[in-house]
Design a protein around this motif. Structure first.
Motif, PDB file in Angstrom:
ATOM      1  N   ALA A 196       0.825  -1.207   0.000  1.00  0.00           N
ATOM      2  CA  ALA A 196       0.000   0.000   0.000  1.00  0.00           C
ATOM      3  C   ALA A 196       0.861   1.259   0.000  1.00  0.00           C
ATOM      4  O   ALA A 196       0.542   2.239  -0.676  1.00  0.00           O
ATOM      5  N   LEU A 197       1.955   1.235   0.738  1.00  0.00           N
ATOM      6  CA  LEU A 197       2.809   2.421   0.826  1.00  0.00           C
ATOM      7  C   LEU A 197       3.698   2.615  -0.394  1.00  0.00           C
ATOM      8  O   LEU A 197       3.985   3.747  -0.778  1.00  0.00           O
ATOM      9  N   LEU A 198       4.147   1.521  -1.001  1.00  0.00           N
ATOM     10  CA  LEU A 198       5.055   1.633  -2.146  1.00  0.00           C
ATOM     11  C   LEU A 198       4.343   1.926  -3.450  1.00  0.00           C
ATOM     12  O   LEU A 198       4.912   2.527  -4.358  1.00  0.00           O
ATOM     13  N   GLY A 199       3.118   1.487  -3.598  1.00  0.00           N
ATOM     14  CA  GLY A 199       2.383   1.734  -4.831  1.00  0.00           C
ATOM     15  C   GLY A 199       2.533   0.601  -5.828  1.00  0.00           C
ATOM     16  O   GLY A 199       3.159  -0.418  -5.547  1.00  0.00           O
ATOM     17  N   PRO A 200       1.985   0.787  -7.024  1.00  0.00           N
ATOM     18  CA  PRO A 200       1.892  -0.319  -7.972  1.00  0.00           C
ATOM     19  C   PRO A 200       3.127  -0.584  -8.815  1.00  0.00           C
ATOM     20  O   PRO A 200       3.359  -1.705  -9.218  1.00  0.00           O
ATOM     21  N   GLY A 201       3.914   0.411  -9.126  1.00  0.00           N
ATOM     22  CA  GLY A 201       5.031   0.217 -10.045  1.00  0.00           C
ATOM     23  C   GLY A 201       4.595   0.393 -11.488  1.00  0.00           C
ATOM     24  O   GLY A 201       3.416   0.590 -11.783  1.00  0.00           O
ATOM     25  N   ALA A 202       5.559   0.330 -12.395  1.00  0.00           N
ATOM     26  CA  ALA A 202       5.291   0.601 -13.802  1.00  0.00           C
ATOM     27  C   ALA A 202       4.529  -0.518 -14.494  1.00  0.00           C
ATOM     28  O   ALA A 202       3.899  -0.293 -15.521  1.00  0.00           O
ATOM     29  N   TYR A 203       4.586  -1.714 -13.957  1.00  0.00           N
ATOM     30  CA  TYR A 203       3.964  -2.865 -14.614  1.00  0.00           C
ATOM     31  C   TYR A 203       2.622  -3.160 -13.960  1.00  0.00           C
ATOM     32  O   TYR A 203       2.421  -4.201 -13.325  1.00  0.00           O
ATOM     33  N   SER A 204       1.691  -2.227 -14.107  1.00  0.00           N
ATOM     34  CA  SER A 204       0.375  -2.361 -13.499  1.00  0.00           C
ATOM     35  C   SER A 204      -0.640  -1.590 -14.334  1.00  0.00           C
ATOM     36  O   SER A 204      -0.288  -0.755 -15.168  1.00  0.00           O
ATOM     37  N   ILE A 205      -1.884  -1.867 -14.086  1.00  0.00           N
ATOM     38  CA  ILE A 205      -2.958  -1.131 -14.762  1.00  0.00           C
ATOM     39  C   ILE A 205      -2.994   0.302 -14.243  1.00  0.00           C
ATOM     40  O   ILE A 205      -3.294   1.230 -14.994  1.00  0.00           O
ATOM     41  N   ASP A 206      -2.660   0.505 -12.970  1.00  0.00           N
ATOM     42  CA  ASP A 206      -2.593   1.861 -12.427  1.00  0.00           C
ATOM     43  C   ASP A 206      -1.603   2.723 -13.204  1.00  0.00           C
ATOM     44  O   ASP A 206      -1.884   3.883 -13.505  1.00  0.00           O
ATOM     45  N   ALA A 207      -0.445   2.184 -13.508  1.00  0.00           N
ATOM     46  CA  ALA A 207       0.563   2.943 -14.254  1.00  0.00           C
ATOM     47  C   ALA A 207       0.064   3.253 -15.657  1.00  0.00           C
ATOM     48  O   ALA A 207       0.328   4.337 -16.186  1.00  0.00           O
ATOM     49  N   TRP A 208      -0.650   2.345 -16.250  1.00  0.00           N
ATOM     50  CA  TRP A 208      -1.185   2.566 -17.584  1.00  0.00           C
ATOM     51  C   TRP A 208      -2.258   3.665 -17.564  1.00  0.00           C
ATOM     52  O   TRP A 208      -2.327   4.500 -18.455  1.00  0.00           O
ATOM     53  N   MET A 209      -3.086   3.662 -16.509  1.00  0.00           N
ATOM     54  CA  MET A 209      -4.174   4.633 -16.432  1.00  0.00           C
ATOM     55  C   MET A 209      -3.723   5.991 -15.887  1.00  0.00           C
ATOM     56  O   MET A 209      -4.158   7.028 -16.384  1.00  0.00           O
ATOM     57  N   PHE A 210      -2.877   5.980 -14.843  1.00  0.00           N
ATOM     58  CA  PHE A 210      -2.553   7.228 -14.141  1.00  0.00           C
ATOM     59  C   PHE A 210      -1.071   7.550 -14.143  1.00  0.00           C
ATOM     60  O   PHE A 210      -0.623   8.407 -13.396  1.00  0.00           O
ATOM     61  N   GLY A 211      -0.290   6.851 -14.948  1.00  0.00           N
ATOM     62  CA  GLY A 211       1.159   6.971 -14.899  1.00  0.00           C
ATOM     63  C   GLY A 211       1.704   8.259 -15.467  1.00  0.00           C
ATOM     64  O   GLY A 211       1.000   9.250 -15.658  1.00  0.00           O
TER      65      GLY A 211
END
Length: 123
Positions: free
Chosen positions: A98-113
């Motif tokens: 939770a504290l480190l976050g998703p990283g570049a290889y995630s859907i979060d990075a694709w959507m909000f990167g």
């Protein structure tokens, strides 16, 4: 939404965050002996499947990692002393994700990167 995420590191740190997310998702279903933790209450099983899938693919990672932590606390509350260190370890893993976050290889990075902002030339 951007404030929910710290950074989206790529390369080896991004792979490490991917592995952290996959381990967190898998450990929701494994007990301290290494076997699938079954039987479990239906609400806990459904919540674990949804949270594990979301964390593994990296959808709203900090939020669903905290959900994984809450599920680990729920499992810890109904567990004997023997499994308590295992659940505490999993809880710490959820907090770290939770504290480190998703990283570049995630859907979060694709959507909000990271975005490239192109400013128009001055006139």
């Amino acid at each position: 939404m951007q404030k929910l995420f710290s950074m989206f590191p790529a390369g080896p740190p991004g792979v490490a965050l991917l592995l952290l997310r996959l381990c967190l998702g898998a450990l929701l279903f494994v007990d301290q002996t290494g076997r699938i933790a079954w039987p479990m209450p239906v609400w806990l099983a459904i919540g674990s499947v949804l949270a594990a899938a979301a964390v593994a693919v990296g959808i709203l990672t900090p939020l669903f990692a905290l959900v994984c932590g809450v599920l680990e606390l729920a499992a810890l509350a109904g567990m004997a002393e023997l499994g308590a260190p295992w659940e505490v370890f999993n809880l710490i893993l959820a907090i770290a994700a939770a504290l480190l976050g998703p990283g570049a290889y995630s859907i979060d990075a694709w959507m909000f990167g990271r975005r490239v902002v192109v400013l128009p030339p001055e006139r």
